[in-house]
Motif scaffolding. Structure first.
Motif, PDB file in Angstrom:
ATOM      1  N   GLN A 144      10.301  89.434  44.307  1.00 26.86           N
ATOM      2  CA  GLN A 144      10.957  89.305  45.725  1.00 26.86           C
ATOM      3  C   GLN A 144      10.333  90.594  46.993  1.00 26.86           C
ATOM      4  O   GLN A 144      10.272  90.871  47.906  1.00 26.86           O
ATOM      5  CB  GLN A 144      11.902  88.102  46.286  1.00 26.86           C
ATOM      6  CG  GLN A 144      11.165  87.339  45.631  1.00 26.86           C
ATOM      7  CD  GLN A 144      12.794  85.997  45.168  1.00 26.86           C
ATOM      8  OE1 GLN A 144      14.053  86.445  45.891  1.00 26.86           O
ATOM      9  NE2 GLN A 144      12.264  84.361  45.260  1.00 26.86           N
ATOM     10  N   GLU A 180       8.874  92.134  49.071  1.00 26.15           N
ATOM     11  CA  GLU A 180       8.884  93.126  50.447  1.00 26.15           C
ATOM     12  C   GLU A 180       8.868  94.111  51.045  1.00 26.15           C
ATOM     13  O   GLU A 180       8.217  94.792  51.769  1.00 26.15           O
ATOM     14  CB  GLU A 180      10.424  92.648  50.717  1.00 26.15           C
ATOM     15  CG  GLU A 180      11.553  93.420  52.567  1.00 26.15           C
ATOM     16  CD  GLU A 180      12.679  92.458  51.887  1.00 26.15           C
ATOM     17  OE1 GLU A 180      13.218  93.355  52.619  1.00 26.15           O
ATOM     18  OE2 GLU A 180      13.123  91.275  51.295  1.00 26.15           O
ATOM     19  N   ARG A 181       9.106  94.896  49.867  1.00 19.60           N
ATOM     20  CA  ARG A 181       9.020  96.558  49.916  1.00 19.60           C
ATOM     21  C   ARG A 181       7.128  96.768  50.210  1.00 19.60           C
ATOM     22  O   ARG A 181       7.032  97.586  51.452  1.00 19.60           O
ATOM     23  CB  ARG A 181       9.333  97.123  49.259  1.00 19.60           C
ATOM     24  CG  ARG A 181      11.046  97.792  49.114  1.00 19.60           C
ATOM     25  CD  ARG A 181      11.365  98.407  47.930  1.00 19.60           C
ATOM     26  NE  ARG A 181      12.620  98.479  47.647  1.00 19.60           N
ATOM     27  CZ  ARG A 181      13.563  99.358  47.361  1.00 19.60           C
ATOM     28  NH1 ARG A 181      12.717  99.543  46.217  1.00 19.60           N
ATOM     29  NH2 ARG A 181      14.806  99.512  47.740  1.00 19.60           N
ATOM     30  N   ASN A 239       2.958  88.435  50.327  1.00 19.77           N
ATOM     31  CA  ASN A 239       3.645  87.529  49.547  1.00 19.77           C
ATOM     32  C   ASN A 239       2.886  87.054  47.983  1.00 19.77           C
ATOM     33  O   ASN A 239       1.936  87.876  48.379  1.00 19.77           O
ATOM     34  CB  ASN A 239       3.054  86.157  50.822  1.00 19.77           C
ATOM     35  CG  ASN A 239       3.080  86.638  52.446  1.00 19.77           C
ATOM     36  OD1 ASN A 239       4.190  86.875  52.225  1.00 19.77           O
ATOM     37  ND2 ASN A 239       2.382  86.880  53.231  1.00 19.77           N
TER      38      ASN A 239
END
Length: 345
Positions: free
Chosen positions: A79, A83-84, A88
């Motif tokens: 996750q 995010e970085r 998705n």
């Protein structure tokens, strides 16, 4: 060309410090541990009371006692990587996992992690113990870009304290739990690119480091440490010799140029600090550019080196070069030369 879009890590909250080992009365002390392996703390998915009461006499029972599953810790690292990368789970076209301590013999751990994340894509394991992260980069680098998915998720889950004999001071003090993940792509450029990879094995040494199914971790300590120092030093020098070669030529051959080891960042296999410092010194690396976390998190197997990269992700500047080298059972070893270019097209 292989690009790294994002990287992530996760370590469980429960800390095993050296005072805890002193309380187990297994013939060790803080001074003994720090002098030999340079480790002060490590993390575990096991409750401390479980370790104290059972010394993990039955590794199979450790899975039931665990606070986290491998899928949960792998998903948390993934996750952060997603995010970085600004992506998705639905953007991922393939998941690859591997390490020292999968929770199940079957199915592939990559399948379980993909399910945890809600990813509907091919998922396979490529295992080479502590060298798995580099094995993944080499495997993907050899793929044809036109056959590769747009984004691949690499996950290395290592909750290896479940396999530790907490009556054996020689191995108990080494291991910590952690997971890492990386989002890579052949087809979508990013600031961080894999300039070169190397990976090889010496199968005659397979008996040197083992975890039997349902059993305890075991290794020939002095021999393995000498091997790790020797192969880490040689691999760093090999990567540096190719620093100015064209990125990932088809035959993976490198032009020989003067070493620039003193100008590169270095992350090695997080086995123990004594080994790392010896290898870095022999390779002529700048001590200020040697990044590690083994002193605070212990040996996290295949997740160790990439978790150091994740923890330092925001410190690298355009133009920086990083040599990342791992060694593992098999015996296997390899490395990757990574450049931070600032080029995204």
């Amino acid at each position: 060309m292989l690009y790294i879009h994002g990287i992530g890590h996760f370590h469980p909250e429960t800390v095993i410090d050296n005072a805890f080992f002193e309380s187990l009365d297994i013939g060790t002390s803080n001074a003994w541990i720090v002098d030999r392996v340079g480790i002060h703390e490590r993390r575990t998915v096991l409750p401390l009371d479980y370790i104290r009461d059972t010394r993990n006499d039955e590794p199979r029972a450790a899975h039931e006692a665990s606070i986290y599953t491998n899928a949960e810790t792998g998903a948390r690292a993934a996750q952060l990587a997603l995010e970085r990368a600004g992506l998705n789970p639905s953007d991922i076209g393939m998941v690859i996992a591997g390490g020292c301590s999968p929770q199940y013999l079957i199915p592939a751990e990559a399948c379980i992690i993909a399910a945890e994340l809600g990813i509907d894509a091919p998922a396979i394991d490529v295992n080479s113990a502590c060298s798995s992260f580099i094995a993944h980069l080499r495997f993907l680098s050899d793929m044809r870009p036109d056959t590769a998915p747009e984004f691949t998720l690499i996950v290395n889950v290592e909750n290896t304290t479940r396999t530790v004999n907490y009556r054996d001071r020689g191995t108990a003090v080494l291991w910590g739990d952690g997971s890492s993940a990386a989002v890579v792509s052949h087809r979508v450029p990013a600031r961080v690119r894999v300039h070169a990879t190397t990976f090889t094995s010496d199968p005659s040494g397979w008996t040197k480091v083992r975890i039997p199914a349902g059993g305890f971790f075991d290794q020939s300590g002095p021999a393995v440490q000498a091997f790790a120092i020797r192969k880490t030093t040689a691999t760093v020098k090999e990567l540096m010799s190719g620093l100015d070669a064209p990125a990932l030529p088809e035959d993976h051959s490198y032009a020989i140029v003067p070493s620039r080891a003193d100008a590169a960042w270095f992350i090695g296999h997080q086995a123990n600090l004594t080994m790392l410092q010896s290898a870095a010194d022999r390779a002529g690396l700048d001590v200020a550019r040697h990044l590690y976390n083994v002193d605070r998190f212990g040996n996290c197997g295949a997740a160790g080196a990439p978790s150091v990269l994740s923890q330092n992700w925001d410190r690298f500047a355009d133009g920086d070069v990083l040599a990342i080298v791992t060694v593992g059972s098999g015996l296997s070893w390899g490395g990757a030369l990574i450049k931070f270019d600032g080029e995204t097209a």
